[in-house]
Design an enzyme around this catalytic site. Structure first.
Site, short mmCIF file in Angstrom:
data_model
loop_
_atom_site.label_atom_id
_atom_site.label_comp_id
_atom_site.label_asym_id
_atom_site.label_seq_id
_atom_site.Cartn_x
_atom_site.Cartn_y
_atom_site.Cartn_z
N GLY A 1 -22.18 6.27 5.32
CA GLY A 1 -20.93 6.67 3.77
C GLY A 1 -21.15 6.44 2.16
O GLY A 1 -21.54 4.66 2.50
N VAL A 2 -22.31 7.20 2.01
CA VAL A 2 -22.15 6.48 0.32
C VAL A 2 -21.46 7.16 -0.44
O VAL A 2 -21.63 8.06 -1.34
CB VAL A 2 -23.99 7.19 0.69
CG1 VAL A 2 -24.59 5.92 0.69
CG2 VAL A 2 -24.07 8.51 0.73
N GLY A 3 -20.49 6.87 -0.37
CA GLY A 3 -18.58 8.20 -1.41
C GLY A 3 -19.51 6.73 -1.98
O GLY A 3 -20.03 6.00 -2.90
N LYS B 1 0.99 -1.33 -0.23
CA LYS B 1 -0.10 0.35 -0.33
C LYS B 1 1.03 0.87 0.55
O LYS B 1 2.23 1.38 0.41
CB LYS B 1 -0.72 0.43 1.23
CG LYS B 1 -2.05 1.00 1.37
CD LYS B 1 -3.21 0.21 0.87
CE LYS B 1 -4.86 0.75 0.19
NZ LYS B 1 -5.79 0.31 0.44
P1 NAD Z 1 -14.74 7.12 -0.89
O1 NAD Z 1 -13.70 8.62 -0.21
O2 NAD Z 1 -15.73 7.54 -1.97
O3 NAD Z 1 -16.35 7.86 0.65
C1 NAD Z 1 -16.48 7.55 1.60
C2 NAD Z 1 -17.62 8.51 2.06
O4 NAD Z 1 -17.53 8.21 3.42
C3 NAD Z 1 -17.69 9.61 1.68
O5 NAD Z 1 -18.82 10.03 1.30
C4 NAD Z 1 -16.97 10.41 2.74
O6 NAD Z 1 -17.70 11.85 3.23
C5 NAD Z 1 -17.71 9.45 4.20
N1 NAD Z 1 -16.89 9.90 5.58
C6 NAD Z 1 -16.19 9.07 5.95
N2 NAD Z 1 -15.71 9.52 6.77
C7 NAD Z 1 -17.85 9.25 7.83
C8 NAD Z 1 -18.23 9.27 9.06
N3 NAD Z 1 -17.04 9.22 10.00
N4 NAD Z 1 -19.25 9.25 8.74
C9 NAD Z 1 -20.45 8.82 7.69
N5 NAD Z 1 -19.77 8.63 6.57
C10 NAD Z 1 -18.70 9.63 6.41
O7 NAD Z 1 -14.40 5.98 -0.48
P2 NAD Z 1 -14.46 4.66 -0.92
O8 NAD Z 1 -13.68 4.20 -2.70
O9 NAD Z 1 -16.31 4.76 -1.10
O10 NAD Z 1 -13.85 3.72 0.56
C11 NAD Z 1 -14.97 3.87 1.79
C12 NAD Z 1 -13.58 2.31 2.12
O11 NAD Z 1 -13.51 1.34 1.68
C13 NAD Z 1 -12.42 2.64 2.47
O12 NAD Z 1 -11.91 2.22 3.88
C14 NAD Z 1 -11.43 2.68 1.51
O13 NAD Z 1 -10.10 1.73 1.92
C15 NAD Z 1 -12.30 0.86 1.50
N6 NAD Z 1 -12.24 0.22 -0.19
C16 NAD Z 1 -12.37 0.88 -0.92
C17 NAD Z 1 -12.64 0.24 -2.41
C18 NAD Z 1 -12.47 0.93 -3.57
O14 NAD Z 1 -12.77 -0.06 -4.43
N7 NAD Z 1 -13.29 1.82 -3.96
C19 NAD Z 1 -12.04 -1.02 -2.12
C20 NAD Z 1 -11.39 -1.92 -1.21
C21 NAD Z 1 -11.76 -0.99 0.38
#
Ligand code: NAD
Length: 355
Positions: free
Chosen positions: A179-181, A80
């Site tokens: 978290g709806v990212g 990483k």
């Molecule tokens: P992202 O940044 O697109 O979405 C995360 C969302 O969570 C954002 O909308 C943010 O505003 C929100 N957030 C942050 N802190 C918060 C809180 N305390 N309460 C509520 N909402 C909160 O990120 P992502 O790509 O969706 O990744 C999310 C998680 O999944 C991370 O831990 C990442 O490491 C993990 N992950 C992602 C992937 C991928 O394919 N993107 C793969 C494996 C693991």
């Protein structure tokens, strides 16, 4: 802490620091294991409050990638990288290119991709300097992995429901998504499409509003981790499950995309099991994105990648079954992954002995 102690603590192979004078980039790459092959892991761009926090993050995330790759039966190790950004500092092409040059010094032992704070655009900029990056839209390969991560998580939810003897019918279920990212939005979408009621929170108001408007999720001000629901899906940052939050859980299942959900994996894994809540181990549940990018990197076809993502349901089922005699589903997942790593080590020795 002494550098070699830091590596030895969790069996890391390499920890490399980089400073690019021209752009001010400060970045770290951690390679946890290359026993099963070269190591793919995302680049996280974050405003860490101190350097020690960044080092801790990159070490634990890279270890998780080793288990994630091994459990997904990929011939890949675990690594990483993190970029130490300044608060509010926007990402630039020059910074991404400097990161790409840092990644390139590893000659393919480390393959970068996106993670929190890094977009497909950033990845494409990195790809201007190295071939060893995945997940871009234009230059690098594979595109945004988050739809595949979300699909894998949804498959793992089905395994969790079956494990508890419940019908796999989302109609009538309430899923709470933190978290709806990129990933959480898609997890919510899959659950909504399958008929579930979805409650959601997000610290980013625009992301939350989009989910309300486009998916019909219910935004809530309540403490989501303590809200009554069938499935709690942490899809934001890690470390949300600790002694305090676990004691207040009111769900039957925790199954989300966030990495490193358990603040203290061994203690909190055992704690959550004692409460009777079924924890879907994060690195099994969220392996879909890795399977997609690593799979394409090593030459799997789209169809083979899709099959592997479907297989996350079976892997989750196998791990949950193994957990019955162990302190936690987390420990079952680690032991499942470690068996594959040990097998790889043995195969290596056998091959070396043949020459
Ligand atoms: P992202 O940044 O697109 O979405 C995360 C969302 O969570 C954002 O909308 C943010 O505003 C929100 N957030 C942050 N802190 C918060 C809180 N305390 N309460 C509520 N909402 C909160 O990120 P992502 O790509 O969706 O990744 C999310 C998680 O999944 C991370 O831990 C990442 O490491 C993990 N992950 C992602 C992937 C991928 O394919 N993107 C793969 C494996 C693991």
């Amino acid at each position: 802490m002494k550098p070699f102690e830091l590596l030895a603590n969790h069996g890391h192979e390499r920890l490399a620091f980089h400073h690019d004078e021209a752009t001010g980039l400060r970045a770290i790459i951690a390679i946890h294991s290359t026993v099963l092959g070269n190591a793919l892991g995302g680049t996280r761009r974050w405003a860490y409050s101190e350097e020690a926090e960044a080092i801790h993050d990159v070490l634990r995330l890279s270890e998780g990638m080793t288990y994630k790759s091994a459990a997904a039966d990929l011939p890949m190790g675990g690594a990483k990288s993190v970029i130490l950004a300044k608060p509010g500092q926007a990402a630039t092409e020059a910074e991404a290119r400097a990161m790409g040059r840092f990644v390139d010094t590893f000659g393919g032992t480390y393959i970068a991709a996106e993670d929190v704070g890094v977009t497909p655009q950033f990845v494409d900029w990195m790809a201007g300097e190295t071939q060893h990056v995945m997940g871009g839209d234009l230059v690098s390969h594979g595109g945004d992995p988050s739809p595949f991560t979300a699909l894998g998580c949804f498959n793992a939810m089905k395994a969790c429901l079956k494990h508890l003897g419940k019908k796999v019918d989302f109609a009538g279920l309430t899923v709470a998504v933190q978290g709806v990212g990129a990933t959480g939005f898609r997890v919510a979408k899959l659950c909504r499409e399958a008929g579930a009621t979805v409650l959601a929170t997000d610290t980013n108001a625009a992301n939350l509003q989009r989910a309300v408007k486009e998916l019909g999720v219910q935004a809530t001000d309540a403490n989501l981790l303590a809200t009554k629901c069938d499935i709690l899906s942490p899809c934001a940052l890690g470390g949300t499950l600790d002694a305090r939050t676990i004691a207040n859980l009111k769900c039957s299942i925790v199954c989300g995309t966030a990495n490193n959900q358990l603040a203290h994996p061994i203690d909190d894994g055992a704690r959550i099991k004692k409460t009777g809540v079924l924890y879907g181990p994060d690195f099994i549940v969220n392996s879909g994105g890795l399977i997609r990018l690593a799979g394409l990197y090593i030459g799997l076809t789209e169809q083979q990648v899709d099959q592997k993502i479907t297989h996350i349901e079976q892997t989750t089922t196998a791990v949950l079954k193994e957990a019955s005699g162990l302190p936690s589903t987390y420990e079952a997942a680690v032991s499942y992954a470690k068996r594959r790593i040990e097998q790889g080590r043995t195969n290596r020795r056998t091959t070396a002995a043949a020459y």
